[in-house]
Structure formats: C-alpha cells, structure tokens
Design a protein around this motif. Structure first.
Motif, short mmCIF file in Angstrom:
data_model
loop_
_atom_site.label_atom_id
_atom_site.label_comp_id
_atom_site.label_asym_id
_atom_site.label_seq_id
_atom_site.Cartn_x
_atom_site.Cartn_y
_atom_site.Cartn_z
N SER A 90 0.83 -1.20 0.00
CA SER A 90 0.00 0.00 0.00
C SER A 90 0.86 1.25 0.00
O SER A 90 2.05 1.21 0.30
CB SER A 90 -0.93 0.02 1.22
N CYS B 203 -0.09 5.24 1.49
CA CYS B 203 -1.09 6.09 2.12
C CYS B 203 -0.58 7.52 2.13
O CYS B 203 0.24 7.89 2.97
CB CYS B 203 -1.40 5.62 3.54
N LEU C 174 -1.76 10.70 3.05
CA LEU C 174 -2.82 11.39 3.79
C LEU C 174 -2.52 12.87 3.98
O LEU C 174 -3.29 13.58 4.64
CB LEU C 174 -3.04 10.71 5.14
N GLN D 119 -6.08 13.69 -0.55
CA GLN D 119 -5.56 12.47 0.05
C GLN D 119 -5.75 11.31 -0.92
O GLN D 119 -6.75 11.23 -1.63
CB GLN D 119 -6.29 12.16 1.36
N ILE E 47 -5.04 6.92 -1.28
CA ILE E 47 -4.62 5.63 -0.71
C ILE E 47 -4.63 4.59 -1.82
O ILE E 47 -5.64 4.41 -2.52
CB ILE E 47 -5.55 5.20 0.43
N TYR F 189 -3.97 0.49 -2.49
CA TYR F 189 -3.82 -0.85 -1.93
C TYR F 189 -3.81 -1.82 -3.10
O TYR F 189 -4.59 -1.68 -4.05
CB TYR F 189 -4.97 -1.18 -0.98
N ALA G 224 -6.33 5.87 7.78
CA ALA G 224 -5.97 4.50 7.39
C ALA G 224 -5.42 3.73 8.58
O ALA G 224 -4.76 4.28 9.45
CB ALA G 224 -4.93 4.54 6.28
N GLU H 59 -3.23 0.17 9.12
CA GLU H 59 -2.47 -0.90 8.47
C GLU H 59 -2.01 -1.94 9.47
O GLU H 59 -1.02 -2.64 9.24
CB GLU H 59 -1.25 -0.29 7.77
N LEU I 50 -5.95 -3.59 4.78
CA LEU I 50 -5.93 -2.16 5.02
C LEU I 50 -7.36 -1.71 5.29
O LEU I 50 -8.28 -2.07 4.56
CB LEU I 50 -5.36 -1.42 3.80
N VAL J 219 -9.89 1.70 6.04
CA VAL J 219 -9.99 3.15 5.88
C VAL J 219 -11.28 3.61 6.53
O VAL J 219 -12.36 3.06 6.24
CB VAL J 219 -9.97 3.54 4.39
#
Length: 539
Positions: free
Chosen positions: A322, A324, A326, A335, A337, A339, A424, A426, A432, A434
């Motif tokens: 992943s 992230c 943010l 933002q 993300i 995965y 997020a 992890e 993952l 969210v």
C-alpha cells in the motif's frame, strides 16, 4: 483482531542505468556515471548500475566501473536492444539510430520469442566475458513474459525492474499494474501479478521511478503521452517531482511509514541520457537525504539483487502492499490511498470533500499480454490489466469516472456523501482499513483484504454510485443480479456484488439498463445500496 507489533522494513534501490549512445541530446554520457558513482560512495551507499549493451562493449564505461566501484556496488544489465547487440544475434537492424527508443525496435516486444532468446544470450554472455559471471539484475522499461521467464529459467536472475504506470509516455503504456513495490509476474503476462506459484515467474519485478500517489494517475497528456511526476531528479514541475526538495521529503514520508501492510519501497537514480547538469542538484539532495535516513534506521539502501533475494525469502507469493498519502505537499488537502495484492488494485482519492474510488483493476494470470507470442509492429506498445473502474481513462467532459459513496435523501435519490476526513489503519497483516467521517456525524469503513472490498456503515441509508463517461476502449459492461460482468480485449471477468441491491442502472450505449436519465446525472451509472449495513465487492 490479529494485530502485529512488528515494524516492516523500508527498502530503497539506487538504480542508475547506463546507455552508450544518445542520439537525441548532445550530452557527455560518461560524466553522469562518474559523478553518480562518486556521490554514492562518498555517502557509503550501495547502488546498482545497469549497463545497456552499447555501454557494456564500450571500455570507457566498464573500465570506470571495474576500477572505481567498490564491492558494495552491483553491476547488472539494462535490456534495450541496440544495433551491435541485434547484429551479433544475427538480426538485421531496423532502427533509425544505433539506439532507437521506439518500442518495436528498442525493446524485446519488437522481436519474436526466439529472437528475444538470442538477444538475451548475446547480452548475458558478453557480460560474463567482461565480469566473470552472469548478472543478477536485469531491468527494462518493459519486458515481455517470455523473455523474463527465459532469464529466470536459464540465467537464474534475482530481480528485475520496470517502468511506473503511465499512459503513452514516449509511446509506452503500462496501465493498471502494481502501483509500487514488487510483484511476481505471470508466465503469460510480464505486467500481470500471478495468483499461484505454478504460474508465476519466480523473479520479483520492482516498479521504478517513484510515482506521485496523488497526481501522477491523472497527469495530462503533454503531447508525448502523460507528463511525468516522479522521483526522477530531472523533473520539477508544478505538481511535483524529484527535483523539488519539499516534494522529495513529502514523498519519502508517504512511502516510508513506520508501519506498513508489507514494506515500503522506492527507486532512486537516473539514466545518464539527461547529462549531469540537469540531474545533479536533485540527485545530490536525494542521496544526502537517503544517507541521513539510513543512519536514523528509517530505511535500508541496498542493491536491486539484494532486495530481490530478500523478497524471495520473505514472500512465496506476491504480498499485499500500500501507499497512504494522507497529506498533500501542495497544501490543497487531497488524500490518496493505494492498496494492491495479487488479485486486484484499488485507489481512493479524497478531494474537495468528495471521496472517489478512482481506480479498480483486477489481476488474472490467465490474461495473456499482447506480445507473449506476437511482435509489436509500431512505435507504441501497451501493457494492461483488467479494468473495473478507471477514473483516468473513462472520464469525459461530462462525467468524472469512479465509484462514489452516496447517501439517499427522503425521496430515495442518491446524492454524493460529503467526506470530512479519511484515516488509514495498516495494523492487520495483508489488509488495510480506511475510516471515512461523513457530514452529519456518520461514518463508513472500507476494508481491503485478499479478494474483497467491504464497505460498512451504521445504517443502510447509504450506497455507491459507479459512473463513467463515453470514451474509447472501454470493456463491455453488463449488470447481473449479483455481479457486474466485463469483457476487455476478449477476456471475460467479473466483480461480485454481495449484500448489494442495485437500485438504478443507466447507460447511453447498447446494453444496460433500467431507468431513464435525469438532468445532471452521469451518462452511464449504476447505483446500489447495502441490503443491511454492509456490502462487499468480490474481486
């Protein structure tokens, strides 16, 4: 919940690949190599040097590496086809120059499978004659599955690397793959992660260049395909790039988080084609930052082969990974993300209070690449996976393609959910989660796991809208009661809908659907809501 206290490693490869000819620019090709080598050795860092065949047979490059590189430096090969390599393999040269970057001349896909093996033999034997052993690392902007499997089966290479995702840049399209980190490719498709050990090539392929996780995906066509927003030190555009120190520090923070789904990764370095003047400021800054972060224990700088061997010890199959992002280095509050695992990839983008599942592509080891048996016959080439949602390629002037969380008003009409924040988690291996905080005090949780994207809320007054415009090269899309069926490039696949109740389906083209459009609605859309408090997309 099976949480883990361990901190997963962050790996960096400094990969500088070396061409012996550059017909496009009048640059000194040796100076960048000399300066790059001096720079990494000054800071005690390991690096990988990948020689194109024309540089391999040019003594000024090999003598520099053999006399100046210490034992911590790895020397491998860069697989692009050049005139002396083709002619030594008994293949007539079709290029405009001794090195021609057009896909059907300069890359393996422009040659038959048998010719690819002959080219590989020429390159590998020349390397062994020079260095006394076969190379452990072989890189290329893109490499077909037949050649990758041949290099693995015959020469036992430890690692490979290829270009980031991009659409049409320099004529090369790689779209829908692992966004970063590494994967084991299918024996049927060098760009496609395999799902099973039996069908995978046991060589990890690492994605190069370091793509911006927010802005690269939607980068506009610059006249030569998408513009480039990557860690390459030569780039420093408005949206970011490796020549901007602030962007570089943000990029490292985004990619090298203390805890990860699997591991953090990026490739630092630059080809010598640009010349030292254009790359030196950005590269010096990046290497100094790497040395500092390695001293702090935040990451490990190692050779590509070392990372490849670590990957193979750690993962028998392609692991989930992943990114992230943010925070937004431009301060605009976006933002993103990403995965991805061996079954699918997905991207979330929060922008201006809206949340969009911007991208879903499925992975299927049975989907054959275009060049497994055939030859690319023009300057453009294409590698892809199986699109379910494509926010970049399916958007038009009327519709921004994607899947959007919606809430239903008193009349049952779907309106976009206003997303206040996105966080997020992890902490669960291979998964993952969210959390979305919505306007009105409500929330949604999206959980990504091996073959499932599950979305749950506190009630059932929400749903998803899948919208797309009318653009070229879309798959056939058919809505069934518990799935959406697709056919792309002749290959059928499906997205399962578990616990989902479709409420509206409209399409202007042939095929769907049930209800007429209303003013302001997307041209093509499917609205669905959970039967209870959760719906699951099965990949």
């Amino acid at each position: 919940m099976n949480t883990r206290p361990v901190v997963y490693p962050n790996h960096v490869n400094i990969i500088n690949f070396i061409r012996g000819v550059e017909p496009r620019l009048p640059v000194d090709l040796l100076e960048p190599v000399r300066e790059q080598l001096s720079l990494v050795q000054k800071h005690g860092l390991r690096a990988t040097w990948l020689l194109q065949y024309d540089a391999l047979i040019d003594s000024k490059f090999t003598e520099l590496l053999m006399s100046e590189a210490d034992a911590s430096q790895e020397i491998g090969v860069w697989f692009e086809v050049v005139q002396p390599m083709a002619e030594k393999a008994g293949i007539p040269w079709r290029g405009r120059y001794p090195w021609d970057w057009h896909a059907h001349v300069g890359f393996s896909v422009g040659y038959t499978p048998q010719e690819r093996e002959r080219l590989a033999d020429v390159l590998m034997e020349e390397f062994r004659a020079m260095f006394g052993h076969y190379p452990q690392s072989v890189g290329s902007w893109f490499m077909d599955a037949h050649l990758l499997a041949y290099l693995s089966d015959r020469y036992r290479i430890a690692a490979s690397c290829n270009c980031k995702d991009q659409w049409g840049t320099d004529g090369y399209t790689l779209w829908g793959g692992y966004y970063n980190q590494a994967y084991y490719p299918s024996r049927h498709n060098g760009f496609m992660p395999a799902q099973t050990g039996d069908n995978q090539i046991p060589v990890p392929v690492f994605r190069m260049l370091g793509s911006d996780p927010i802005y690269q995906y939607d980068a506009q066509d610059s006249g030569n395909g998408q513009s480039v927003i990557t860690l390459e030190p030569v780039y420093s555009g408005y949206e970011g790039g490796g020549g901007i120190p602030d962007w570089v520090r943000w990029f490292f923070d985004v990619n090298f988080r203390p805890s990860q789904v699997s591991f953090g990764y990026t490739q630092v370095g630059q080809e010598n084609s640009f010349g030292w003047k254009l790359i030196k400021d950005g590269l010096i800054d990046q290497v100094e930052l790497l040395a500092k972060k390695q001293a702090e224990g935040a990451l490990t700088v190692e050779t590509l082969a070392e990372t490849g061997r670590w990957f193979r010890r750690q993962y028998p199959l392609t692991p989930a990974s992943s990114i992230c992002a943010l925070s937004d280095w431009r301060g605009e509050g976006h933002q993103s993300i990403w995965y991805y695992n061996r079954y699918y990839r997905v991207n979330l983008l929060k922008k201006d209070g809206n949340l969009r599942i911007r991208d879903i592509h499925l992975f299927d080891e049975r989907y054959e690449e275009r060049y497994l048996r055939d030859v690319c016959d023009n300057k453009n080439c294409r590698y892809d996976t199986l699109p379910v949602v494509d926010g970049a390629r399916w958007s038009d002037e009327h519709t921004l393609s994607g899947m959007y969380p919606v809430v239903f008003d008193a009349d049952g009409k779907a309106v976009p959910a206003v997303v206040l924040s996105m966080e997020a988690d992890e902490s669960v291996p291979e998964e993952l989660s969210v959390m979305l905080s919505l306007e009105g005090g409500k929330s949604l949780e999206i959980r990504f796991s091996e073959r499932c994207i599950s979305i749950s809320g506190e009630s059932s007054d929400w749903g998803l809208r899948m919208a797309w415009g009318n653009t070229a090269d879309q798959p056939d899309i058919v809505l069934e009661s518990e799935e959406i069926r697709y056919v792309f490039n002749g290959h059928p696949y499906r997205l399962g809908l578990e616990g989902a109740l479709p409420t509206t389906a409209v399409r202007q083209k042939d095929g769907l659907f049930q209800e007429r459009m209303q003013d302001g609605d997307p041209a093509n859309r499917i609205d669905f809501r959970p039967r209870g408090s959760e719906l699951r997309l099965l990949c």
